[in-house]
Design a protein around this motif. Structure first.
Motif, mmCIF file in Angstrom:
data_model
loop_
_atom_site.group_PDB
_atom_site.id
_atom_site.type_symbol
_atom_site.label_atom_id
_atom_site.label_comp_id
_atom_site.label_asym_id
_atom_site.label_seq_id
_atom_site.Cartn_x
_atom_site.Cartn_y
_atom_site.Cartn_z
ATOM 1 N N UNK A 1 0.842 -1.234 -0.019
ATOM 2 C CA UNK A 1 -0.075 0.087 -0.136
ATOM 3 C C UNK A 1 0.983 1.141 -0.103
ATOM 4 N N UNK A 2 0.632 2.212 -0.960
ATOM 5 C CA UNK A 2 1.178 3.510 -0.794
ATOM 6 C C UNK A 2 0.367 4.524 -0.611
ATOM 7 N N UNK A 3 0.665 5.325 0.425
ATOM 8 C CA UNK A 3 -0.235 6.259 0.780
ATOM 9 C C UNK A 3 0.647 7.490 1.123
ATOM 10 N N UNK A 4 0.147 8.657 0.433
ATOM 11 C CA UNK A 4 0.714 10.093 0.634
ATOM 12 C C UNK A 4 2.368 9.873 0.422
ATOM 13 N N UNK A 5 2.680 9.404 -0.857
ATOM 14 C CA UNK A 5 4.359 8.994 -0.975
ATOM 15 C C UNK A 5 4.426 9.628 -2.386
ATOM 16 N N UNK A 6 5.702 9.604 -2.974
ATOM 17 C CA UNK A 6 5.917 9.861 -4.297
ATOM 18 C C UNK A 6 5.210 9.070 -5.140
ATOM 19 N N UNK A 7 4.837 7.738 -4.860
ATOM 20 C CA UNK A 7 4.011 6.972 -5.846
ATOM 21 C C UNK A 7 2.780 7.441 -6.006
ATOM 22 N N UNK A 8 1.918 7.949 -4.836
ATOM 23 C CA UNK A 8 0.899 8.398 -4.914
ATOM 24 C C UNK A 8 0.449 9.718 -5.509
ATOM 25 N N UNK A 9 1.464 10.473 -5.238
ATOM 26 C CA UNK A 9 1.776 11.862 -5.896
ATOM 27 C C UNK A 9 1.503 11.768 -7.458
ATOM 28 N N UNK A 10 2.575 11.128 -7.862
ATOM 29 C CA UNK A 10 2.787 10.620 -9.319
ATOM 30 C C UNK A 10 1.551 10.138 -9.751
ATOM 31 N N UNK A 11 1.064 9.184 -9.424
ATOM 32 C CA UNK A 11 -0.103 8.695 -9.995
ATOM 33 C C UNK A 11 -1.741 9.563 -9.820
ATOM 34 N N UNK A 12 -1.610 10.282 -8.762
ATOM 35 C CA UNK A 12 -2.610 11.144 -8.580
ATOM 36 C C UNK A 12 -2.730 12.226 -9.721
ATOM 37 N N UNK A 13 -1.511 12.950 -9.883
ATOM 38 C CA UNK A 13 -1.095 13.886 -10.930
ATOM 39 C C UNK A 13 -1.528 13.464 -12.439
ATOM 40 N N UNK A 14 -1.399 12.133 -12.693
ATOM 41 C CA UNK A 14 -1.645 11.634 -13.916
ATOM 42 C C UNK A 14 -3.092 10.993 -14.193
ATOM 43 N N UNK A 15 -3.797 11.235 -13.037
ATOM 44 C CA UNK A 15 -5.306 10.625 -13.097
ATOM 45 C C UNK A 15 -6.213 11.790 -13.751
ATOM 46 N N UNK A 16 -7.195 11.369 -14.468
ATOM 47 C CA UNK A 16 -8.172 12.335 -14.829
ATOM 48 C C UNK A 16 -9.230 12.842 -13.858
ATOM 49 N N UNK A 17 -9.769 13.973 -13.776
ATOM 50 C CA UNK A 17 -10.815 14.657 -12.760
ATOM 51 C C UNK A 17 -11.928 13.488 -12.588
ATOM 52 N N UNK A 18 -12.525 12.862 -13.603
ATOM 53 C CA UNK A 18 -13.479 11.995 -13.426
ATOM 54 C C UNK A 18 -13.213 10.740 -12.351
#
Length: 191
Positions: A97-114
């Motif tokens: 599980x990755x939570x509030x780290x570099x992996x999640x930040x990168x994944x979040x930024x590449x996600x669409x608003x929907x």
């Protein structure tokens, strides 16, 4: 398909295609874990596949039951099947599980608003509610970026891959397993 390496190559191609191809039945895979001795399964969208590291990435709500389950026991299986391809791929491994780290930040930024809006609901996935309308929202009335607080990624690392191909002339099933050094062994199995 009578060569093991062809089966592994095909499995890797199918999983890679499942990341971007929304029409692929391998875009949505079933991830299973244990909860108090019971098997829990859920369909998850495949977000990334890394053949060399043997990892699959999924997104989840950090408040969900699956996160609590995986914190207790991270042993997991992932399975997909496409009746048109006549292919089943089963993977066995562990999930981080990755939570509030570099992996999640990168994944979040590449996600669409929907996709981000799912993490902006008041309660976490599987929370009990009285009325489903209580968690409805208009995407224009929320800041989807606030959902990052509830967002996490699941990195599933497998050490076993089973490939099953169904054909009239004779089914093919092969099991690939990797040791701690990353060395692979393969065996044919009766389908």
């Amino acid at each position: 398909m009578n060569k093991k390496e062809e089966l592994l190559e095909r499995a890797n191609f199918i999983l890679q295609d499942g990341v971007k191809n929304r029409d692929s039945l391998f875009h949505t895979l079933v991830l299973s874990s244990l909860c108090d001795g019971e098997i829990e399964s859920r369909v998850m969208v495949l977000r990334e596949f890394n053949e060399k590291k043997r990892t699959l990435r999924f997104h989840s709500d950090f408040r969900s039951n699956k996160i609590k389950e995986l914190e207790k026991d991270n042993k997991t299986t992932v399975i997909g099947y496409d009746p048109n391809l006549k292919v089943q791929i089963r993977l066995i491994g562990e999930t981080k599980i990755n939570y509030q780290n570099e992996d999640t930040q990168k994944s979040w930024e590449s996600s669409q608003a929907i996709s981000k809006k799912c993490y902006s609901v008041k309660e976490g996935s599987s929370a009990k509610i009285e009325n489903p309308k209580d968690v409805d929202f208009d995407i224009k009335s929320i800041n989807v970026e606030d959902g990052y607080e509830n967002f996490c990624t699941l990195n599933f690392n497998y050490n076993i891959l089973e490939f099953l191909y169904l054909q009239r002339s004779g089914h093919r099933r092969c099991r690939f397993s990797w040791n701690a050094k990353g060395e692979v062994k393969s065996i044919w199995l009766v389908p």
